[in-house]
Structure formats: structure tokens, C-alpha cells
Write a protein that holds these residues in place. Structure first.
Motif, mmCIF file in Angstrom:
data_model
loop_
_atom_site.group_PDB
_atom_site.id
_atom_site.type_symbol
_atom_site.label_atom_id
_atom_site.label_comp_id
_atom_site.label_asym_id
_atom_site.label_seq_id
_atom_site.Cartn_x
_atom_site.Cartn_y
_atom_site.Cartn_z
ATOM 1 N N ARG A 1 43.689 46.886 63.057
ATOM 2 C CA ARG A 1 43.438 48.325 63.092
ATOM 3 C C ARG A 1 44.125 48.957 64.291
ATOM 4 O O ARG A 1 44.676 50.061 64.209
ATOM 5 C CB ARG A 1 41.930 48.593 63.139
ATOM 6 C CG ARG A 1 41.165 48.134 61.912
ATOM 7 C CD ARG A 1 41.606 48.884 60.668
ATOM 8 N NE ARG A 1 41.337 50.301 60.758
ATOM 9 C CZ ARG A 1 40.190 50.864 60.368
ATOM 10 N NH1 ARG A 1 39.222 50.110 59.858
ATOM 11 N NH2 ARG A 1 40.018 52.159 60.464
ATOM 12 N N LEU B 1 47.782 49.406 63.575
ATOM 13 C CA LEU B 1 48.019 50.573 62.729
ATOM 14 C C LEU B 1 47.979 51.854 63.554
ATOM 15 O O LEU B 1 48.782 52.771 63.344
ATOM 16 C CB LEU B 1 46.974 50.626 61.613
ATOM 17 C CG LEU B 1 47.140 49.588 60.495
ATOM 18 C CD1 LEU B 1 45.927 49.608 59.574
ATOM 19 C CD2 LEU B 1 48.408 49.851 59.707
ATOM 20 N N ARG C 1 46.975 51.691 54.005
ATOM 21 C CA ARG C 1 46.594 51.120 55.294
ATOM 22 C C ARG C 1 45.854 49.801 55.096
ATOM 23 O O ARG C 1 46.025 48.852 55.864
ATOM 24 C CB ARG C 1 45.721 52.107 56.075
ATOM 25 C CG ARG C 1 46.503 53.237 56.730
ATOM 26 C CD ARG C 1 45.572 54.269 57.339
ATOM 27 N NE ARG C 1 44.716 53.698 58.369
ATOM 28 C CZ ARG C 1 45.038 53.646 59.660
ATOM 29 N NH1 ARG C 1 46.211 54.098 60.065
ATOM 30 N NH2 ARG C 1 44.203 53.138 60.542
ATOM 31 N N ARG D 1 51.217 52.204 65.416
ATOM 32 C CA ARG D 1 52.303 52.675 64.556
ATOM 33 C C ARG D 1 52.180 54.175 64.294
ATOM 34 O O ARG D 1 53.187 54.888 64.198
ATOM 35 C CB ARG D 1 52.302 51.894 63.244
ATOM 36 C CG ARG D 1 52.631 50.415 63.429
ATOM 37 C CD ARG D 1 52.664 49.670 62.106
ATOM 38 N NE ARG D 1 52.912 48.242 62.315
ATOM 39 C CZ ARG D 1 53.076 47.361 61.334
ATOM 40 N NH1 ARG D 1 53.018 47.767 60.063
ATOM 41 N NH2 ARG D 1 53.294 46.085 61.600
ATOM 42 N N GLU E 1 46.967 46.345 56.645
ATOM 43 C CA GLU E 1 46.018 45.612 57.477
ATOM 44 C C GLU E 1 45.852 44.185 56.964
ATOM 45 O O GLU E 1 45.781 43.228 57.754
ATOM 46 C CB GLU E 1 44.665 46.322 57.488
ATOM 47 C CG GLU E 1 43.631 45.624 58.367
ATOM 48 C CD GLU E 1 42.292 46.337 58.372
ATOM 49 O OE1 GLU E 1 41.298 45.695 58.763
ATOM 50 O OE2 GLU E 1 42.240 47.520 57.990
#
Length: 544
Positions: free
Chosen positions: A354, A357, A336, A360, A340
Motif C-alpha cells: 500500500r 502505491l 490498485r 507511485r 497490490e
């Protein structure tokens, strides 16, 4: 030939012994018939040890009139191998040496040894006062309530009607384990519910020293007496543990951070003398257990993994998932961080990256396998109906007034609780994926006062509907789900007002029309740096 005086004496002693045994055996039968399977019993005025027949789950305290009687009783206890299970002490009348509502049974050898009011003080609700002339069961006060689901009941509104809950003044009882693993990993304790004078919960009885768990984890379902903490029974749980739990909020197993799925708390429900539970973390049946003994009454294969349960009496409604994906190594904290960084290089800010993410992750949840809502008759042990959801948002399943309601990532859906037939549908699709909540939580759903309240930043804010027909009452895009430090907080409807866990705008509003309500003045209780997190708040009608 007439029997001699010695023979008469022997016969008399035998008859007295038989009579004493018959009298002593009666309390055992009475306690068993009342389905009291463990706890604390006091016996006044008798050295008889026949209560040992009740088994290992009971502690018996003998209250005797003098030191000599206590010495005789203790010697008999030691000789019978009952040390620890039985104890004896001197009691000469007056106040009994017990706290209020602590005993499951009080056996009195003769009338008048203890005042009726004093006996009622120490007996728990449903506890038995057993005297030579009568057996009296203590009533359950209308001022106390049960907490049958993680969020109080099937409605999802975590507000008890209990009138006795108040700021604590003392510790009533404690039980092992003495130490637990931090909830920064996977909490060792979860899913506490109560019914029928018993409490039930999940606990990892493995060592807490290995915070990342794994082979050291030994999860079990535990039942205890609610009033004195006596252990009643245990059942082992299969496949529960940090290496196997569903991935939540992108934190895969190698990171071990906040590893407890929210649905873990929703796999255990108590109704009367029955317990509904998923004893296997992944594919396994819905188990209906006898709450008093832990024995299996029914096992129902619902065609997948039972991940959430709500119930009203013998009607249990389950969220059944085709599969729970194993944690994806591509979603480790390290991966991650790399993604990022790539997003930051594309011009997104830290918070935007963030949020992307999270969006997703939401998309991956919406691509999971088929989920069903399945209803069972727990008394008959049979499936009543099945409904292809096709998805059920975590912690959104609720039931009240003959309706089952949930969010399927596209709409709020209501079913008839008895037939499973669709009652209504209200479109509420995901419109802001980057506002997806923490811990795989799309939003908060509760039912109160004949209304369904759904709050979610990802689906455009709050909407309130009539439970009966799904008619929209109001909506407010400024009210989303509340969230703490990587954990969701909750909302509770009390007296027509919905309260959140935090202070600030829209932390309290009227359920009827969504307008702002006054926030309770708590002074400086929440100082700078303090925040509500990790576990959603609970309430009674008197206390937040």
C-alpha cells in the motif's frame, strides 16, 4: 370659496397618509443604505407594510398592542400577498419574543415602546435600531471573530481569537437542505467561511439519495446571515461534482469513496464585504463578488484553474494549475488491488505494498503540469504578479506578515507578498515517498508567531523556520503529518504550543524549539475504537 368640513377632513387624512408613508419609507432607505440584503426585522407599534419594498429575502414580524390590531394587520398581509414574509402577533411590552442577537433591524414607531437594553439584546452586531428620532447601529463586540478561510485565515493556523465560542447549549438556526450525502462519498457541504456578519459555503442541492452523484448534483455557492440563517443569495457552480473532481489517493471515480478533494475547501475566501471564489471547477476565472448581493465585481483570468486562495484584505493570492487531470481509470480500486497483489507476490507485505502505491501516486503528482502562484488586487481587479512554482503541494499555500509561503515538492519557498519576488528557499525534498500522506496531502504548513512550521513524513519530518528570512530554528524527523482514516488531520499553534488531533507521542510540542509539551488531560473522552478522521480539527485560543 372656503372648503367645506368634509374637504378639510379629506385633506387632513391625505396629509396624514403622506406623512405616514414618508416615515415608513425612511426605514427602507436606512436598511438599504446599511447594505442589509436579507434577514429578520421586527416592527413595533405600527401596522404599516412598507417594509415589503425590501424584497423577498426579508421576514418582518409586526408586534402590536392588541388582538384587534393583529387581526387588521393579518388581513392586510393576506390581501397584499405577503403571507409568510410578514407575520403579526400581540406584544404588550417587556421582553421581546426573540433570542439574543437575532434581528437585523428593529423599527420602533414611537419613542419609549421598548427599553434600550432590550432592543440591544435582540439586535445582531451591525443590526439597526430605528426610532423616529435616531438610527443606531449595533457595534461588533471585540469578543467575537470571523473565520475567513477554511483554516481560519491565510496563515493556515486554524485557531480563532473568538472569546465567546464555548460548548453549545442550543440550536440557533437551521436551513435547508435537511439531509446531506455521506462524506464517505463526496460530501454535499464544504468550504464554510464567515465575514461581515455573513456565512458562505458550497453545497450540492441535488438529491442525496444518489450517493454517487453525477447528473443529480447541483452545486451552488450560498450566502446566509450568520446570526439568523436568512438566505441572502446563491450563485451556481460550474463543473463541480463527483465525476469531475480530481482523483485523490488513488480512488478514481468508479469507486466513489471519499471523493472530495482537499482543495475544494480552499476555493472560497471572504474578506470584509468581498468574496473570492472559483465558480468553475476546472479552467475559469477568479471571481470577486459583492458579499452583500453576490453580484460580480471582477472576473480575472489567471491563465488556468484557480484551485486554492488565500487573502489579506484586497490582496488575494491563488494557486493556479495549468490543468486538473481527469480521474485515471488505471487507478481504480480494482486496478490498485491487482497491482497490490503483484507487489505482494514480489515479497512486499500488505502495508509495504500500500505504501508503494502511495509512492507511485506521489510521483504522478510531481509530474503534473506547470502551476503558478498568482496575486491580484481585488479592489482594482488586476493581476499584480505571477510566479512559476512550478508545483504547489495541496493545502500548503499560506500568507502572513508580507510573505507568501508554499511547498513545491522540492523545497519550502517564500515570496514577497506585494511583488512576488523570491524571499528565501529552504530545501525539503521528498525522501520517503512511501510515507506520502492521505488525500494527496504532502504535509501540513502553518505560520504562527513569526515562524513557519512544515510537518511531513515524506520530506523527513518537521522543520521550523523563521518567516522573515527562512533561517532554520529546529527540525525533528519523528514529527510527520498526522492522518486519520483516509483523511488528514491538522495541527494548530496556540500560545506557543502546537497541538495535533490525536493523542500520543509528539501530539503537543513547543513551536519555539520542538520539545515535547504536556498533552491536555481529556480523561476517557477518546475511548478504544474512536479515532480522529475525515475532517481536520479547528480551535479557538480557549478550546481545542
Amino acid at each position: 370659496m372656503r372648503p367645506s368640513g368634509g374637504v378639510w377632513m379629506s385633506l387632513t387624512l391625505m396629509l396624514l397618509a403622506w406623512a405616514a408613508a414618508a416615515v415608513a419609507a425612511e426605514p427602507v432607505k436606512v436598511i438599504r443604505d446599511a447594505r442589509i440584503t436579507g434577514g429578520l426585522i421586527a416592527q413595533i407599534g405600527s401596522e404599516d407594510l412598507s417594509l415589503q419594498e425590501l424584497g423577498q429575502r426579508f421576514h418582518v414580524r409586526l408586534l402590536l398592542g392588541d388582538v384587534e390590531a393583529v387581526a387588521r394587520a393579518q388581513a392586510a398581509i393576506d390581501e397584499a400577498g405577503l403571507t409568510g414574509r410578514f407575520t403579526a402577533e400581540v406584544w404588550t411590552g417587556g421582553r421581546l419574543p426573540f433570542a439574543e442577537r437575532i434581528l437585523n433591524a428593529l423599527v420602533v414607531a414611537s419613542q419609549g415602546l421598548v427599553a434600550d437594553q432590550e432592543a440591544r439584546r435582540v439586535l445582531a452586531p451591525r443590526g439597526l435600531l430605528i426610532t423616529p428620532k435616531a438610527v443606531t447601529a449595533m457595534p461588533v463586540p471585540q469578543t467575537i471573530d470571523e473565520w475567513t478561510h477554511y483554516l481560519y485565515d491565510a496563515s493556515g493556523n486554524a485557531v480563532s481569537k473568538d472569546r465567546e465560542v464555548a460548548p453549545p447549549r442550543s440550536l440557533r438556526w437551521w436551513a435547508e437542505p435537511h439531509h446531506l450525502r455521506s462524506h464517505n462519498y463526496s460530501a454535499s457541504f464544504t468550504g464554510l467561511v464567515s465575514a461581515g456578519g455573513r456565512v458562505y459555503h458550497f453545497v450540492d442541492e441535488g438529491t442525496y439519495l444518489f450517493d454517487r452523484g453525477g447528473t443529480t448534483e447541483r452545486w451552488a455557492l450560498v450566502a446566509r446571515d450568520a446570526f439568523n440563517g436568512a438566505l441572502l443569495w446563491k450563485r451556481p457552480l460550474e463543473g463541480y461534482g463527483q465525476p469531475y473532481f480530481e482523483d485523490v489517493s488513488g480512488q478514481a471515480v468508479p469507486d466513489y469513496v471519499w471523493r472530495s478533494p482537499l482543495s475544494l475547501n480552499r476555493r472560497l475566501v471572504a474578506q470584509g464585504d468581498k468574496v473570492y471564489v472559483a465558480l468553475s471547477y476546472r479552467r475559469g476565472p477568479l471571481s470577486v463578488l459583492d458579499g452583500a448581493t453576490g453580484q460580480t465585481l471582477h472576473e480575472l483570468d489567471l491563465g488556468g484553474t484557480v484551485d486554492e486562495i488565500v487573502a489579506a484584505g484586497d490582496l488575494a493570492v491563488c494557486r493556479v494549475r495549468t490543468e486538473i487531470p481527469m480521474p485515471d481509470p488505471r487507478l481504480t480500486l480494482e486496478q490498485r488491488a491487482k497491482i497490490e497483489q503483484q507487489l505482494r507476490q514480489q515479497g512486499l507485505s500488505h502495508h509495504e505494498a500500500r505504501a508503494e502505491l502511495n509512492a507511485r501516486l506521489l510521483e504522478s503528482l510531481m509530474r503534473q503540469g506547470l502551476e503558478r502562484v498568482v496575486a491580484v488586487d481585488a479592489a482594482a481587479g488586476k493581476v499584480l504578479w505571477r510566479y512559476d512554482a512550478p508545483l504547489v503541494a495541496t493545502q500548503s499555500l499560506a500568507m502572513a506578515d508580507g510573505k507568501v509561503v508554499f511547498h513545491n515538492y522540492q523545497a519550502l519557498v517564500a515570496l514577497d507578498a506585494r511583488t512576488g519576488q523570491p524571499a528565501w528557499r529552504h530545501d525539503a525534498p521528498v525522501v520517503a515517498g512511501r510515507r506520502f500522506g492521505v488525500r494527496n496531502l504532502l504535509g501540513n504548513l502553518l505560520i504562527a508567531d513569526g515562524k513557519v512550521l512544515w510537518t511531513s513524513g515524506a520530506t523527513g519530518g518537521a522543520v521550523c523556520l523563521k518567516l522573515a528570512d527562512g533561517a532554520e530554528l529546529w527540525k525533528n524527523p519523528r514529527i510527520g503529518e498526522t492522518g486519520g482514516f483516509a483523511f488528514p488531520t491538522g495541527r494548530r499553534a496556540i500560545g506557543g504550543i502546537v497541538y495535533g488531533d490525536a493523542l500520543g507521542a509528539w501530539s503537543a510540542f513547543y513551536l519555539a524549539d520542538g520539545s515535547n509539551a504536556a498533552v491536555p488531560n481529556i480523561g476517557d473522552m477518546l475511548r478504544r475504537g474512536h479515532h480522529i478522521r475525515c475532517f481536520a480539527g479547528k480551535a479557538t485560543e480557549r478550546f481545542l
